[in-house]
Each structure stands twice: as C-alpha cells, then as structure tokens.
Design a protein around this motif. Structure first.
Motif, PDB file in Angstrom:
ATOM      1  N   SER A 122      -0.008   9.887   6.110  1.00 33.95           N
ATOM      2  CA  SER A 122      -1.344   9.287   6.039  1.00 33.95           C
ATOM      3  C   SER A 122      -1.843   9.000   7.452  1.00 33.95           C
ATOM      4  O   SER A 122      -1.266   9.456   8.435  1.00 33.95           O
ATOM      5  CB  SER A 122      -1.293   8.015   5.197  1.00 33.95           C
ATOM      6  OG  SER A 122      -0.564   7.025   5.878  1.00 33.95           O
ATOM      7  N   HIS A 156       0.831  -1.217   0.000  1.00 33.80           N
ATOM      8  CA  HIS A 156       0.000   0.000   0.000  1.00 33.80           C
ATOM      9  C   HIS A 156       0.870   1.274   0.000  1.00 33.80           C
ATOM     10  O   HIS A 156       0.546   2.263  -0.658  1.00 33.80           O
ATOM     11  CB  HIS A 156      -0.899  -0.041   1.243  1.00 33.80           C
ATOM     12  CG  HIS A 156      -1.771   1.140   1.420  1.00 33.80           C
ATOM     13  ND1 HIS A 156      -2.986   1.285   0.788  1.00 33.80           N
ATOM     14  CD2 HIS A 156      -1.615   2.272   2.171  1.00 33.80           C
ATOM     15  CE1 HIS A 156      -3.538   2.437   1.139  1.00 33.80           C
ATOM     16  NE2 HIS A 156      -2.739   3.052   1.987  1.00 33.80           N
ATOM     17  N   ASP A 195      -6.751   7.273   0.268  1.00 30.51           N
ATOM     18  CA  ASP A 195      -6.676   5.905  -0.246  1.00 30.51           C
ATOM     19  C   ASP A 195      -7.530   5.730  -1.498  1.00 30.51           C
ATOM     20  O   ASP A 195      -8.683   6.159  -1.544  1.00 30.51           O
ATOM     21  CB  ASP A 195      -7.112   4.917   0.845  1.00 30.51           C
ATOM     22  CG  ASP A 195      -6.012   4.732   1.881  1.00 30.51           C
ATOM     23  OD1 ASP A 195      -4.889   5.220   1.651  1.00 30.51           O
ATOM     24  OD2 ASP A 195      -6.276   4.098   2.914  1.00 30.51           O
ATOM     25  N   HIS A 227       1.113   4.784  -2.486  1.00 29.45           N
ATOM     26  CA  HIS A 227       1.219   6.210  -2.137  1.00 29.45           C
ATOM     27  C   HIS A 227       2.514   6.809  -2.709  1.00 29.45           C
ATOM     28  O   HIS A 227       2.515   7.933  -3.210  1.00 29.45           O
ATOM     29  CB  HIS A 227       1.234   6.392  -0.618  1.00 29.45           C
ATOM     30  CG  HIS A 227      -0.128   6.339   0.023  1.00 29.45           C
ATOM     31  ND1 HIS A 227      -1.145   7.192  -0.318  1.00 29.45           N
ATOM     32  CD2 HIS A 227      -0.623   5.544   1.013  1.00 29.45           C
ATOM     33  CE1 HIS A 227      -2.220   6.931   0.433  1.00 29.45           C
ATOM     34  NE2 HIS A 227      -1.932   5.931   1.243  1.00 29.45           N
TER      35      HIS A 227
HETATM   36 ZN    ZN Z   1      -3.083   5.036   2.645  1.00 28.10          ZN
END
Ligand code: ZN
Ligand code: KG4
Length: 369
Positions: free
Chosen positions: A147, A123, A316, A127
């Motif tokens: 984040s 993940h 996200d 980003h």
């Molecule tokens: Zn995230």
C-alpha cells in the motif's frame, strides 16, 4: 481461542486513516460468506494536489466535513437502520492521527447512541482479510501487503494470528510510485498515473537496480529505485513524452520485479498449506496490472493459488474494516467495551510483531509524497 462462529453478523465499518473517507455495511454469514450491503468512499485528491502529497490537516478537515454524509449514505444504501446492525468497526490506526480520530470518535458516538458493540480495527488487518469479502480464502495464506504506507510479507494463520516475514527498510511500494510520479511531473495519485504513463513505454530502456539482490530474507527496499529514476531523468536534456513513458515503464517493471523476487523468497520460507498454498495480494499497489501479471507468473510456476481482491477492495475502503470487525466477532476476539471506548487513535500499530532485533515498523511516516 473459543469458536463462537455460529451466527451471522452485520457490521458498519468506518475508514479515515488517510485521504479516503469511507463507510460500509457488510453481513458475514456463519459459514464465512460475505455480502457487501453498501460501500461508500469519498476521496479528496483535489485539495492536496497543490502540495504534491497528502497534507494531514487537510485530510482531517475533509473527514470532518464528509464522514456524517458518508455514513448516512452507507446506511441508506444498505437498507438497514442502526437497530439492525450488530457492531460498529472503525480504523483505530495506523494512520494519520487527525483522520483516525475523526473516524474513531464518530464510531464511538454511534456505538454509544445505539448501544452497539464498538470494534477498533487495525487498518492493516482490514487489508490482510479483505480477500475474504469476495472469496473463500481459507487460512493459512501468505499475504503480500503493498500500500502507500506499508510493504510487508505476512503469514496469516487466522484472525489475529499474523507472523511477519519481511517489511520495507525504507519507502513503501506505493510511496515509491507516488514519488516517481512526482519526479516525472505526472501528478497524484501516483500509482495509477505511473501505470497510465507507462502504457506505450519501453520497460527495458532503463536498467534500474535490483534492490537487496544479495541480501537474504524477505525485506524490501525502494529508495534506490527512486534515486535511479531521478538520475536517469536528470541525464536527459529535455525529456520527451516518450522518455517519460519509458522511465515510467522501466520503473514499474523494476518495482514489480523486486516485489516478485522477495515474494518468491517468502514462499520458500512460509509454512506450506494443504492441499495447496495460497498467495493473497492486498493494498493499493495490487491494482497495478504489471505487478499482478508478474505475481500470476510466479504463482503459476510454483503451483500456488493466487488471490487478488477486486480493485475497489484493494485500495482503502470501509468494507474491509467492517469485515475485520465481523471476523473478530465471529471468533470472539473483541476487547472489553470500556477498553474499546477509551482507545486512542494510533499513528503506529504493527500488525505482527517485528522479528527480534528488527526496527519497529507498522505505521505511516506521515504524508505519502
Ligand atoms: Zn490502506
Ligand atoms: O491501500 P491504499 O489505498 O492506501 C494505503 O493504505 O496506503 O494504497 C494507496 C497506494 C498509493 O501509494 C497509490 O499510488 C498506490 O496505492 N496505487 C497504485 C495503483 N493504484 C493505487 N500503485 C501502482 N499502480 C496502481 N494502479
């Protein structure tokens, strides 16, 4: 590494690491330019509201209910059928394991049913590369990832080539916005609520601390700020709307100042890039206008280029996961398929190994609030 970047790739991306159920289809051309063909995000804040934070079981159940519909919508909007995509990329961690499992299992099923390549994606890599969805941000660049679960400064020198310069020693930046919102009774999602409450507030009314001011390096700390906000709020007898606005504005300013000061330190350490160095900011907190303004001022003073992905790619989303998959396809960084299909969801998965002797990080600690 063998460069196999000689064709375009169309990838379905799936993201379920927290409370957003997301699916997207992107096409990455051989020259690196991207087209987002669809970008569907379903956010289920309602069910969590009563608990003041994200409840992993509720999030996982919501992904189960929403993911098929979201994938179908992403495919329909893209105008493509499964036989026209090259691969399925899904977040395999770090994140809330129940949710990651839903997305990864669905991706495995689609890959097997349609004989497509499966790409498990970190993940954080999504980003880290998200800026390349909308602009040519050539490697290397310095990444400030801010984040709800992470706050890191990373040198990005290529796909899969990340060197961590700093991380948070306690709360993440987004987490501190979420906790402050809770403390001030603003509700969730905390970041946008604090930002709205701060409009009309005085940022200089409360003098909140400058965390780690005398500490070398680029690490962050947000827990002291949170405590300072709690103490300031407790010192007010019966806080008025103006008091809340002033507390929100003062906290937001102190958090943005901390992010900017530590980034300035990282700029001094990061290897310079030709012809000009670039700072890339990603993650949900990058949507904050005060943070953006202070980083713009810093980059102007240092003559650095600055890139912020559009807000919809900062929070996200699955387009960034599809992009990470496409970028990996382009440089041939794909695990053997039997390994990809056997991969288990990961709660923790550092993007860049921590410096020697440092505590291992890279994962959400659990519910954000
Ligand atoms: Zn995230
Ligand atoms: O990247 P993201 O969508 O999810 C994670 O991977 O964590 O970031 C979510 C975080 C939350 O903590 C949220 O409060 C914060 O980003 N956030 C903001 C703003 N919009 C979202 N923080 C400050 N100001 C905002 N406008």
């Amino acid at each position: 590494m063998v460069e196999t970047d000689d064709r375009s790739f169309t990838v379905l991306g799936i993201e379920t690491s927290c409370d957003d159920t997301a699916a997207a289809v992107i096409r990455r051309r051989a020259d690196g330019a991207c087209q987002v063909l669809s970008n569907e995000v379903w956010t289920d804040h309602g069910d969590h509201a009563a608990f003041g934070g994200i409840v992993p079981e509720i999030a996982a159940r919501s992904h189960v209910e929403r993911l098929d519909i979201t994938v179908t919508k992403a495919m329909t909007v893209s105008g493509l059928s499964f036989d026209k995509i090259d691969a399925v990329a899904a977040t395999a961690g770090p994140g809330l394991v129940g949710g990651v499992m839903v997305g990864l299992t669905t991706a495995k099923a689609i890959a097997l049913a349609h004989t497509k390549t499966l790409i498990p994606v970190n993940h954080l890599e999504g980003h880290a590369l998200s800026v390349r969805l909308t602009e040519t941000a050539p490697f290397p660049y310095l990444l400030l990832l801010i984040s709800g679960g992470h706050t890191q400064l990373i040198e990005v020198s290529g796909v899969g080539r990340y060197h961590r310069l700093g991380t948070t020693i306690d709360d993440a930046a987004g987490e501190s916005f979420d906790k402050t919102a809770k403390l001030l009774g603003l509700g969730q999602p905390g970041g946008p609520r604090v930002e709205s409450a701060a409009v009309g507030g005085r940022y200089d009314r409360f003098q909140f601390p400058k965390p780690l001011e005398r500490r070398a390096g680029c690490d962050f700390s947000f827990s002291g700020l949170k405590t300072a906000v709690r103490e300031a709020a407790a010192s007010l007898d019966c806080p008025t709307a103006q008091d809340i606005a002033d507390l929100a504005a003062s906290f937001q300013y102190a958090a943005a100042r901390h992010l900017t000061q530590r980034t300035e330190k990282a700029m001094a350490i990061a290897a310079p890039a030709e012809p000009k160095s670039r700072l890339v900011v990603a993650g949900g907190v990058a949507a904050n206008c005060t943070v953006k303004k202070m980083l713009q001022d810093l980059c102007a003073a240092k003559s650095w280029d600055l890139s912020f992905p559009p807000a919809k790619y900062c929070t996200d989303n699955a387009a960034m996961i599809a992009l990470a998959g496409a970028e990996r396809l382009a440089v041939g960084l794909i695990p053997p398929q039997e390994e990809a299909l056997a991969m288990a969801p990961r709660a923790r998965w550092p993007l860049a190994p921590p410096p020697e002797g440092a505590e291992i990080g890279g994962g959400r600690k659990g519910p954000k609030a």
